[in-house]
Design an enzyme around this catalytic site. Structure first.
Site, PDB file in Angstrom:
ATOM      1  N   ASN A 123       8.132  22.163 -23.755  1.00  0.00           N
ATOM      2  CA  ASN A 123       8.806  22.947 -22.601  1.00  0.00           C
ATOM      3  C   ASN A 123      10.424  22.509 -22.498  1.00  0.00           C
ATOM      4  O   ASN A 123      11.144  22.564 -21.445  1.00  0.00           O
ATOM      5  CB  ASN A 123       8.124  22.721 -21.417  1.00  0.00           C
ATOM      6  CG  ASN A 123       8.089  21.277 -20.969  1.00  0.00           C
ATOM      7  OD1 ASN A 123       8.182  20.351 -21.667  1.00  0.00           O
ATOM      8  ND2 ASN A 123       7.215  20.916 -19.639  1.00  0.00           N
TER       9      ASN A 123
ATOM     10  N   ASP B  13      -7.809   6.775 -25.689  1.00  0.00           N
ATOM     11  CA  ASP B  13      -7.576   5.259 -25.515  1.00  0.00           C
ATOM     12  C   ASP B  13      -7.956   4.586 -24.192  1.00  0.00           C
ATOM     13  O   ASP B  13      -8.062   5.480 -23.170  1.00  0.00           O
ATOM     14  CB  ASP B  13      -5.952   5.343 -25.506  1.00  0.00           C
ATOM     15  CG  ASP B  13      -5.355   4.242 -26.363  1.00  0.00           C
ATOM     16  OD1 ASP B  13      -5.953   3.020 -25.926  1.00  0.00           O
ATOM     17  OD2 ASP B  13      -4.503   4.289 -27.309  1.00  0.00           O
TER      18      ASP B  13
ATOM     19  N   ASP C 227      -8.451  -0.377 -26.064  1.00  0.00           N
ATOM     20  CA  ASP C 227      -7.323  -1.409 -26.018  1.00  0.00           C
ATOM     21  C   ASP C 227      -7.760  -2.767 -25.869  1.00  0.00           C
ATOM     22  O   ASP C 227      -8.556  -3.147 -24.932  1.00  0.00           O
ATOM     23  CB  ASP C 227      -6.391  -0.864 -25.115  1.00  0.00           C
ATOM     24  CG  ASP C 227      -5.025  -1.346 -24.888  1.00  0.00           C
ATOM     25  OD1 ASP C 227      -4.199  -1.164 -25.912  1.00  0.00           O
ATOM     26  OD2 ASP C 227      -4.740  -2.146 -23.915  1.00  0.00           O
TER      27      ASP C 227
ATOM     28  N   GLU D 233      -9.586  -2.418 -30.543  1.00  0.00           N
ATOM     29  CA  GLU D 233      -8.286  -3.172 -30.839  1.00  0.00           C
ATOM     30  C   GLU D 233      -8.453  -4.747 -30.652  1.00  0.00           C
ATOM     31  O   GLU D 233      -8.878  -5.145 -29.187  1.00  0.00           O
ATOM     32  CB  GLU D 233      -7.194  -2.925 -30.199  1.00  0.00           C
ATOM     33  CG  GLU D 233      -6.008  -3.246 -30.672  1.00  0.00           C
ATOM     34  CD  GLU D 233      -4.807  -3.355 -29.751  1.00  0.00           C
ATOM     35  OE1 GLU D 233      -3.733  -3.417 -30.067  1.00  0.00           O
ATOM     36  OE2 GLU D 233      -5.040  -3.414 -28.516  1.00  0.00           O
TER      37      GLU D 233
ATOM     38  N   HIS E  58       1.454   2.586 -32.881  1.00  0.00           N
ATOM     39  CA  HIS E  58       2.404   2.725 -31.993  1.00  0.00           C
ATOM     40  C   HIS E  58       3.058   1.312 -31.688  1.00  0.00           C
ATOM     41  O   HIS E  58       4.249   1.122 -30.828  1.00  0.00           O
ATOM     42  CB  HIS E  58       2.376   3.491 -30.671  1.00  0.00           C
ATOM     43  CG  HIS E  58       0.998   2.736 -30.202  1.00  0.00           C
ATOM     44  ND1 HIS E  58      -0.282   2.543 -30.524  1.00  0.00           N
ATOM     45  CD2 HIS E  58       1.216   1.920 -28.807  1.00  0.00           C
ATOM     46  CE1 HIS E  58      -0.915   1.705 -29.585  1.00  0.00           C
ATOM     47  NE2 HIS E  58      -0.113   1.358 -28.682  1.00  0.00           N
ATOM     48  N   ASP E  59       2.496   0.105 -31.959  1.00  0.00           N
ATOM     49  CA  ASP E  59       3.018  -1.003 -31.764  1.00  0.00           C
ATOM     50  C   ASP E  59       3.715  -1.748 -32.950  1.00  0.00           C
ATOM     51  O   ASP E  59       4.288  -2.722 -32.866  1.00  0.00           O
ATOM     52  CB  ASP E  59       2.050  -1.881 -31.298  1.00  0.00           C
ATOM     53  CG  ASP E  59       1.370  -1.650 -30.188  1.00  0.00           C
ATOM     54  OD1 ASP E  59       1.793  -0.991 -29.416  1.00  0.00           O
ATOM     55  OD2 ASP E  59       0.083  -2.141 -30.091  1.00  0.00           O
TER      56      ASP E  59
HETATM   57  O1  ISL Z   1       2.495  -4.903 -29.952  1.00  0.00           O
HETATM   58  C1  ISL Z   1       2.311  -6.029 -29.854  1.00  0.00           C
HETATM   59  C2  ISL Z   1       3.214  -7.069 -30.148  1.00  0.00           C
HETATM   60  O2  ISL Z   1       4.340  -6.471 -30.363  1.00  0.00           O
HETATM   61  C3  ISL Z   1       0.971  -6.616 -29.536  1.00  0.00           C
HETATM   62  O3  ISL Z   1       0.599  -7.708 -29.238  1.00  0.00           O
HETATM   63  C4  ISL Z   1       0.033  -5.781 -28.604  1.00  0.00           C
HETATM   64  O4  ISL Z   1       0.495  -5.964 -27.456  1.00  0.00           O
HETATM   65  C5  ISL Z   1      -1.444  -5.743 -28.821  1.00  0.00           C
HETATM   66  O5  ISL Z   1      -1.793  -5.514 -29.939  1.00  0.00           O
HETATM   67  C6  ISL Z   1      -2.133  -4.983 -27.661  1.00  0.00           C
HETATM   68  O6  ISL Z   1      -1.607  -3.950 -27.896  1.00  0.00           O
HETATM   69  C7  ISL Z   1      -2.245  -2.806 -26.866  1.00  0.00           C
HETATM   70  O7  ISL Z   1      -2.365  -3.080 -25.514  1.00  0.00           O
HETATM   71  C8  ISL Z   1      -1.324  -3.472 -24.845  1.00  0.00           C
HETATM   72  C9  ISL Z   1      -0.150  -2.101 -25.212  1.00  0.00           C
HETATM   73  O8  ISL Z   1       1.030  -2.509 -24.853  1.00  0.00           O
HETATM   74  C10 ISL Z   1      -0.060  -1.647 -26.516  1.00  0.00           C
HETATM   75  O9  ISL Z   1       0.732  -0.592 -26.938  1.00  0.00           O
HETATM   76  C11 ISL Z   1      -1.701  -1.591 -27.013  1.00  0.00           C
HETATM   77  O10 ISL Z   1      -1.482  -1.062 -28.240  1.00  0.00           O
HETATM   78  C12 ISL Z   1      -1.439  -3.490 -23.439  1.00  0.00           C
HETATM   79  O11 ISL Z   1      -2.285  -2.499 -22.983  1.00  0.00           O
HETATM   80 CA    CA Z   2       7.444  18.145 -22.343  1.00  0.00          CA
END
Ligand code: ISL
Ligand code: CA
Length: 544
Positions: free
Chosen positions: A21, A96, A197, A251, A323-324
């Site tokens: 959008n 998630d 997570d 994770e 994404h990390d």
């Molecule tokens: O991304 C990290 C370091 O750069 C990792 O330590 C990461 O924080 C860890 O793997 C946990 O990640 C998950 O939980 C976090 C969130 O910020 C991350 O995006 C998620 O993948 C807290 O919820």
């Molecule tokens: Ca949007």
């Protein structure tokens, strides 16, 4: 059936996937529009990063309401429509699950912090300071102390991540009941499972003792894989997971195969598989913030260790990106050979035994962000770390580290086409698009038969065609080589050979088997010599 073994997962980071959008933010209707793309890619499961209501301090990993959707992503009805459209295409959806902590704006926390007599106070981990000092020496994963002062009760609360992510108190049975309700809410709607997570942080050792030694690493048994982990997971399994035909992947921070088997061994089945991060240290010391040169052995050794340790007992989760993590082609290969390397890396990791996870954009070989100024970054971890680094590093050096390690490297908008903003949005994207979208985008990839995308499509199709990719056992060759990776898989009289060159030079090697008896079923070059071209990858299949 353990259907998770035949899953091929695609991770969507919704904010950066596709904006329907024009507000510059990816959304659920945007995902619906791109489902045919995912179907053509061949994946059969989506892991969706959080779309729950959230103040976005940690981009959705800080949840304010577990049973509603953040308005900028859409509504619950949009969500249901998306789920339905996925199921119509044979795609399952895993959500998630972020229950180590909530947002500090979650109603539970808003109540909890008001008074020690609040019925929600014990939902979180509050402690008195010790002689004006923090309750203990625990550090946040995002830098700094893991404790934040709460004036109303004259206490500190624990947050292993940002201070806007207070940790839940899993000792409290009411917390566990609430989590079960959340799980059932989504599962009854038809969701197919969860990516859990930081699941191995749930249990904190009684008395919250100080850690002794390096921060975080020394927290094993204290708040990493703490004493009640099995108790909690068994309870979730008994009351929820076992009642549905679902998929769970945990994770796990700093986990080794032995501890992992405690959670995932077939028969135990607290979780179906875990993500470990050991191969992510191939270009750093324990943490992305301490980089070193990529070395192939440091990449192969942990992966092989997990392959052998889990073998017939458990199941691996195979990934290069999420994404990390910064983009794999930027980390593990030379930019001169971006396309060859993207294909080679996919061949190497996804032909191992386990469930493959593709992170959005990986299938077109997207690279790290181009940012040069700290203002261009949005990630809370990046900004916190930058502040800490600036205490002892020059701006130039701190930026160099941030550029390499920032989580925003993976979060730049998906590059769909050559159109404005990479076709991601007609508005101003929430995070700057990488200008290399002119050369790297899904549309051009689609029409180029030799693209990274079409290679992924072939690799996925092969995996579906030959069950040896899923079920074959694993044996490594040349384990000590820092140049090539070579392993075989064996299943029901068939043998698969996977041979990869991790260097920008030609590599000669002894193929061990008579390759004339095998069929070359995949090759990231047109040429086929008896040596390997730079970043070449080949897969052979034969009867044996
Ligand atoms: O991304 C990290 C370091 O750069 C990792 O330590 C990461 O924080 C860890 O793997 C946990 O990640 C998950 O939980 C976090 C969130 O910020 C991350 O995006 C998620 O993948 C807290 O919820
Ligand atoms: Ca949007």
């Amino acid at each position: 059936m353990r259907w998770y073994k035949e899953s091929i997962v695609y991770q969507i980071y919704p904010r950066s996937f596709y904006d329907s959008n024009g507000d510059g933010i990816g959304d659920i209707r945007g995902i619906i529009e791109k489902l045919d793309y995912l179907k053509d890619l061949g994946i059969n499961t989506v892991w969706l990063s959080p779309v729950y209501d959230s103040p976005l301090d940690d981009m959705g990993y800080d949840i304010r309401n577990y049973t509603d959707i953040l308005p900028e992503y859409g509504t619950l009805d949009d969500f249901k429509e998306m789920l339905n459209e996925m199921h119509k295409r044979g795609i399952k959806l895993i959500m998630d699950l972020v229950v180590n902590h909530t947002s500090d704006e979650h109603p539970w926390f808003l109540e909890a912090k008001k008074s020690v007599n609040s019925p929600y106070h014990d939902f979180y981990i509050f402690r008195k300071g010790k002689k004006g000092k923090k309750p203990n020496n625990w550090r946040s994963f995002f830098g700094g102390s893991a404790w934040e002062y709460n004036e109303e009760t004259d206490e500190y609360y624990l947050h292993l991540f940002s201070r806007k992510q207070p940790d839940l108190n899993w000792e409290n049975p009411q917390v566990r009941e609430e989590v079960k309700k959340i799980l059932k809410f989504w599962l009854d709607m038809g969701v197919d499972g969860f990516r859990c997570d930081v699941i191995n942080l749930l249990s904190k050792k009684e008395g919250l003792p100080n850690t002794k030694g390096l921060p975080i690493i020394s927290a094993k048994g204290i708040y990493i894989d703490g004493p009640k982990m099995h108790e909690y997971l068994q309870e979730l399994k008994r009351d929820v997971f076992s009642k549905y035909n679902i998929f769970t992947v945990g994770e796990c921070v700093l986990i080794n195969p032995k501890t992992a088997l405690g959670y995932i061994e077939e028969g135990v089945d607290e979780l179906n598989m875990v993500f470990h991060f050991e191969h992510m240290n191939a270009d750093c010391f324990y943490s992305k913030w301490l980089p070193r040169k990529f070395k192939l052995r440091r990449f192969k050794e942990p992966l092989s260790k997990w392959q052998y340790a889990l073998a017939d007992k458990g199941w691996n989760a195979l990934f290069l990106e999420n994404h990390d993590q910064p983009r794999s082609v930027s980390r593990f290969a030379s930019p001169t050979y971006r396309e060859e390397a993207a294909k080679m890396l996919a061949t190497y990791i996804f032909s191992q035994k386990g469930t493959p996870y593709i992170y959005q954009g990986q299938e077109i070989g997207m690279t790290n962000a181009h940012y040069t100024r700290i203002e261009q970054f949005k990630d809370v971890e990046t900004l916190n770390m930058y502040k800490s680094l600036r205490r002892f590093l020059s701006e130039k050096r701190a930026m160099k580290l941030v550029k390499k390690a920032s989580r925003d490297n993976a979060r730049t908008p998906m590059q769909w086409s050559r159109e404005k903003n990479a076709g991601f949005s007609t508005g101003e994207p929430w995070l700057e698009v990488n200008p290399n979208y002119i050369n790297i985008n899904a549309e051009d990839n689609w029409f180029d038969e030799n693209s990274v995308l079409n290679y992924y499509i072939k690799l996925i199709a092969l995996r579906k065609k030959h069950s040896i990719f899923v079920y074959g056992d694993y044996r490594e060759h040349y384990a000590k080589s820092n140049k090539i990776a070579y392993y075989e898989r064996n299943y029901k009289g068939m043998k698969l050979l996977v041979i990869c060159n991790f260097t920008s030079k030609e590599q000669h090697f002894n193929p061990i088997y008579d390759l004339r008896k095998f069929k070359l079923i995949l090759n990231n070059y047109q040429e086929d010599q008896n040596y390997l071209l730079p970043y070449q990858a080949k897969i052979y299949l034969g009867e044996y």
